[in-house]
Design an enzyme around this catalytic site. Structure first.
Site, PDB file in Angstrom:
ATOM      1  CG  ASP A 289     -16.107  22.162 -40.322  1.00 35.46           C
ATOM      2  OD1 ASP A 289     -17.134  21.939 -39.786  1.00 35.46           O
ATOM      3  OD2 ASP A 289     -15.516  21.580 -41.179  1.00 35.46           O
TER       4      ASP A 289
ATOM      5  CG  ASP B 184     -19.467  16.242 -40.007  1.00 32.79           C
ATOM      6  OD1 ASP B 184     -20.630  15.425 -40.365  1.00 32.79           O
ATOM      7  OD2 ASP B 184     -18.268  15.941 -40.210  1.00 32.79           O
TER       8      ASP B 184
HETATM    9  N1  GLY Z   1     -16.068  17.293 -39.435  1.00 33.11           N
HETATM   10  C1  GLY Z   1     -15.394  16.341 -40.220  1.00 33.11           C
HETATM   11  C2  GLY Z   1     -15.127  15.268 -39.388  1.00 33.11           C
HETATM   12  O1  GLY Z   1     -15.765  14.734 -38.439  1.00 33.11           O
HETATM   13  O2  GLY Z   1     -14.178  14.452 -39.920  1.00 33.11           O
END
Ligand code: GLY
Length: 379
Positions: free
Chosen positions: A99, A161
């Site tokens: 992330d 994601d």
């Molecule tokens: N990237 C984690 C979520 O969307 O909860």
């Protein structure tokens, strides 16, 4: 993309109201990095272990958007403060996962793009290098999460994601005039296109690969209802993420993939314009996720800009349907409270549903900025 007079008026007036509220909110929350609200007041994730939380770049991103809109130094200072606090995360290898894009594109890279700050550029490049280091060359994917607990071995896991983290790699390649980062990003995007996106345009959340030989093993329901279901935020990450990969690479297969996800998403928008947590959740479950609506709206607006005529109008009108529904039914206009959106949900099987979450507010603001042509490009 062409907004009619009424749509333009709506976007401008809504942004004005949001901006008015955010001036008060940012004064109250200037020393925080919020994730949600408790009794209407932002919590704070800036201290201790909490600094590694994946959402900790969005508050800074909101402040940069507000700075771009108003030019008020106050917003810039809050964003810079958020960015500096994230150094504790950047310097702690075990706290970093895929992330890095969510954390450092709306903070350090936004700062560098706005001001040319060298320290911010350095942060962005360190974050990009770390993200590139998560690449599995046998499976051509970026590893998502670490083995934080004994529950699962996540060495071979990738998640949809991550499409939103790839722009950090595109930026690093552009900045360094070095194609390696983009090569990793496009390899991952190709794998996601082939292994995550189903024929009907719906999207898997988690796919597990053999980390040694790279073969795909299975998919999991992840934060959605279950295996084979359709977690709406995952659909939104895919929709917007593939659109962004197209914008950065001009690879037509990414645009085709984004449009396939978008067509599926638009076909599933309920009459109300409000988005459930999972498009395939049981009919008697009413939980919603406003973040999915805001993120998808951003992607649809970008697709509207990339297309013409009826197709463009369809994307734009679907985005506006969701955004207006949010402002009418899932919004906190009380200026003495800190959140914008209500009814956000992190994961279907969590105990708690339908609360405020900072990235919902971020993407809602970004969508409005896009509509009025004032967006600071983050991704
Ligand atoms: N990237 C984690 C979520 O969307 O909860």
């Amino acid at each position: 993309m062409q907004l009619n007079e009424q749509q333009t008026k709506w976007a401008q007036e809504t942004l004005e109201r949001v901006s008015h509220k955010l001036e008060k909110v940012s004064e109250r929350s200037k020393d925080k990095i919020p994730y949600t609200t408790v009794n209407g007041i932002h919590d704070d994730w800036s201290g201790g272990d909490k600094i590694g939380w994946w959402t900790n770049g969005f508050w800074g991103g909101m402040m940069w958007q507000m700075y771009a809109l108003t030019g008020k130094e106050f917003y810039k200072e809050i964003a810079e403060n958020n960015e500096k606090k994230l150094d504790a995360d950047l310097m702690d290898y075990d706290k970093l996962d895929h992330d890095n894009g969510f954390k450092w594109l709306p903070t350090a890279v936004a700062n560098y793009r706005m001001t040319g700050n060298k320290a911010s550029r350095n942060r962005g490049l360190l974050a990009a290098s770390n993200l590139a280091g998560r690449y599995n060359s046998a499976g051509r994917f970026i590893r998502a999460w670490n083995n934080w607990d004994q529950e699962n071995d996540r060495t071979g896991w990738a998640i949809i994601d991550c499409m939103m983290n790839l722009p950090l790699l595109y930026w690093a390649s552009e900045e360094l005039k070095d194609p390696r980062f983009t090569q990793i990003a496009t390899s991952h995007a190709d794998t996601a296109r082939d292994c995550f996106v189903r024929g009907d345009g719906s999207v898997n959340h988690i796919v597990s690969f053999d980390p040694i030989n790279g073969g795909m093993i299975e998919s999991f329901g992840g934060q959605g209802y279950g295996v084979g279901s359709s977690w709406t935020r995952g659909q939104s990450w895919g929709l917007y993420g593939f659109t962004l990969s197209y914008l950065h690479t001009k690879d037509a297969s990414y645009l085709e993939t984004a449009q396939r996800i978008a067509n599926y998403f638009m076909a599933n928008i309920p009459q109300s314009g409000l988005i459930p947590v999972d498009f395939r959740q049981p009919v008697d479950v009413t939980w919603e996720d406003s973040t999915a609506a805001a993120i998808a709206a951003c992607g649809l607006i970008e697709l509207a800009k990339l297309t013409e005529g009826r197709q463009s109008g369809l994307y734009l009108n679907s985005a506006l349907k969701m955004l207006t529904a949010l402002t009418e039914k899932s919004f906190n206009w009380n200026e003495d409270e800190d959140n914008l959106l209500t009814k956000c949900t992190a994961a279907y099987h969590d105990k708690k549903h339908e609360f405020s979450i900072i990235y919902g507010d971020y993407y809602f603001l970004e969508a409005l900025m896009k509509l009025v042509g004032r967006e600071l490009f983050i991704w």
